[in-house]
Write an enzyme that holds these catalytic residues in place. Sequence first.
Site, PDB file in Angstrom:
ATOM      1  N   ASP A   1       0.921  -1.373  -0.573  1.00 16.21           N
ATOM      2  CA  ASP A   1      -0.169  -0.007  -0.083  1.00 16.21           C
ATOM      3  C   ASP A   1       0.252   0.925   0.230  1.00 16.21           C
ATOM      4  O   ASP A   1       2.077   1.642   0.613  1.00 16.21           O
ATOM      5  CB  ASP A   1      -0.551  -0.069   1.067  1.00 16.21           C
ATOM      6  CG  ASP A   1      -2.006   0.919   0.676  1.00 16.21           C
ATOM      7  OD1 ASP A   1      -2.170   1.259   0.497  1.00 16.21           O
ATOM      8  OD2 ASP A   1      -2.341   1.582   2.055  1.00 16.21           O
TER       9      ASP A   1
ATOM     10  N   HIS B   1       1.571   3.719  -9.041  1.00 15.51           N
ATOM     11  CA  HIS B   1       1.616   1.637  -9.278  1.00 15.51           C
ATOM     12  C   HIS B   1       3.059   1.339  -9.717  1.00 15.51           C
ATOM     13  O   HIS B   1       3.235   0.248  -9.642  1.00 15.51           O
ATOM     14  CB  HIS B   1       0.394   2.426 -10.332  1.00 15.51           C
ATOM     15  CG  HIS B   1      -0.836   2.225  -9.025  1.00 15.51           C
ATOM     16  ND1 HIS B   1      -0.845   1.584  -7.805  1.00 15.51           N
ATOM     17  CD2 HIS B   1      -1.853   2.859  -9.744  1.00 15.51           C
ATOM     18  CE1 HIS B   1      -2.678   2.381  -7.809  1.00 15.51           C
ATOM     19  NE2 HIS B   1      -2.414   3.178  -7.650  1.00 15.51           N
TER      20      HIS B   1
ATOM     21  N   LEU C   1       9.560 -21.010  -4.441  1.00 15.33           N
ATOM     22  CA  LEU C   1       9.105 -19.872  -3.701  1.00 15.33           C
ATOM     23  C   LEU C   1       7.584 -20.180  -4.649  1.00 15.33           C
ATOM     24  O   LEU C   1       7.093 -20.338  -5.537  1.00 15.33           O
ATOM     25  CB  LEU C   1       9.738 -18.802  -4.218  1.00 15.33           C
ATOM     26  CG  LEU C   1       8.854 -17.104  -4.024  1.00 15.33           C
ATOM     27  CD1 LEU C   1       8.608 -17.702  -2.417  1.00 15.33           C
ATOM     28  CD2 LEU C   1       9.268 -15.855  -4.602  1.00 15.33           C
TER      29      LEU C   1
HETATM   30  C1  IPE Z   1      -5.381  -3.270   0.484  1.00 16.14           C
HETATM   31  O1  IPE Z   1      -5.452  -1.223   0.358  1.00 16.14           O
HETATM   32  C2  IPE Z   1      -5.630  -3.048  -0.933  1.00 16.14           C
HETATM   33  C3  IPE Z   1      -4.044  -3.488  -2.152  1.00 16.14           C
HETATM   34  C4  IPE Z   1      -3.468  -3.271  -1.213  1.00 16.14           C
HETATM   35  C5  IPE Z   1      -4.246  -4.009  -2.987  1.00 16.14           C
HETATM   36  P1  IPE Z   1      -5.970  -0.171  -0.178  1.00 16.14           P
HETATM   37  O2  IPE Z   1      -5.594   1.280  -0.369  1.00 16.14           O
HETATM   38  O3  IPE Z   1      -7.402  -0.458  -1.395  1.00 16.14           O
HETATM   39  O4  IPE Z   1      -6.880  -0.697   1.227  1.00 16.14           O
HETATM   40  P2  IPE Z   1      -7.826   0.555   2.194  1.00 16.14           P
HETATM   41  O5  IPE Z   1      -8.273   1.362   1.321  1.00 16.14           O
HETATM   42  O6  IPE Z   1      -7.067   1.694   2.690  1.00 16.14           O
HETATM   43  O7  IPE Z   1      -8.211   0.125   3.400  1.00 16.14           O
HETATM   44  C1  IPE Z   2      -1.498   0.287  -3.370  1.00 15.33           C
HETATM   45  O1  IPE Z   2      -1.771   1.778  -3.550  1.00 15.33           O
HETATM   46  C2  IPE Z   2      -1.899  -0.244  -4.629  1.00 15.33           C
HETATM   47  C3  IPE Z   2      -3.507  -0.698  -5.148  1.00 15.33           C
HETATM   48  C4  IPE Z   2      -4.744  -0.925  -3.904  1.00 15.33           C
HETATM   49  C5  IPE Z   2      -3.896  -1.497  -6.160  1.00 15.33           C
HETATM   50  P1  IPE Z   2      -2.875   2.782  -3.244  1.00 15.33           P
HETATM   51  O2  IPE Z   2      -2.844   2.817  -4.607  1.00 15.33           O
HETATM   52  O3  IPE Z   2      -3.704   2.312  -2.433  1.00 15.33           O
HETATM   53  O4  IPE Z   2      -2.563   4.037  -2.414  1.00 15.33           O
HETATM   54  P2  IPE Z   2      -2.718   4.746  -1.832  1.00 15.33           P
HETATM   55  O5  IPE Z   2      -2.774   3.236  -0.515  1.00 15.33           O
HETATM   56  O6  IPE Z   2      -3.761   5.537  -2.251  1.00 15.33           O
HETATM   57  O7  IPE Z   2      -1.380   6.188  -1.073  1.00 15.33           O
HETATM   58 MG    MG Z   3      -3.939   2.400  -0.227  1.00 14.07          MG
END
Ligand code: IPE
Ligand code: IPE
Ligand code: MG
Length: 257
Positions: free
Chosen positions: A23, A40, A134
Amino acid sequence: MPPAATPTATPGKVPRHLAVIMDGNGRWAQQRHRPRAIGHRAGARAVNLCIDFCLDKGIEALTLFAFSSENWGRPADEVGALMKLFMNALEREVDELHRRGVRIRFIGERGRFADAIRARMDEAEARTAGNGRLALNIAASYGGRQDIAAAARGLAEDVAAGRLQPGDIDEALFDSRTALAGLPAPDLFIRTGGDHRISNFLLWQLAYTELWFTETLWPALDAATLQRALDDFASRERRFGLTGAQVSGAQNGMTSA
Ligand code: IPE
Ligand code: IPE
Ligand code: MG
């Protein structure tokens, strides 16, 4: 490299199975005044770093949360950018992962992806199915509740068809119907990005997993951060509901009082 080569971790206490919520991509990009999609893209590099680290430490299984069932609700341009990145990664990375002995599996609702992506996922799984170094599980269009509901649905269908009695359903049978069936439950869970929540990741499987959180945003991940998580894990006493004396007695080869 075997875990014994790790200078700082206690030998024998390397997690067998690591589960990661990757995240913070969006915030990493926003801090740089760039579009979220750039975050991303940078996040994809951190995926490679994390896989390299697991191979280096002799970790047996790595489950990465790449895209949740709820992430489909993000703006269409962001979802589109993520789909492009998945496709690119499937085209670019599978050969090298195969060469390094990685078995790739995708967990989640595959039916929601475009045909071309689904075909690449199937291909990557078939190609790497014989590898044993793995086990890499990519959770894509995955939700923990959805995983549990699908297992329950399958069991209910078997009961309705007379293949199973309700009394046959126990934890082991239920587990065998979940997405990570056949793998040990994750020993260590890592979430980057500073939030302390599970966000509908592996709800069934995380029952006794050690949880570790870091403020580091996913694209900024480095091996030192992962090593800190492993060191912390090695220092913890996992009791699984027992007393500390029982657990340390068992570790010393003594029978518990
Ligand atoms: C969790 O992150 C999902 C992934 C990393 C794929 P999110 O960014 O979607 O989670 P919330 O919305 O902060 O809970
Ligand atoms: C995690 O990073 C990737 C996915 C959920 C696909 P985020 O896109 O949630 O990044 P933040 O949390 O908004 O910074
Ligand atoms: Mg996120």
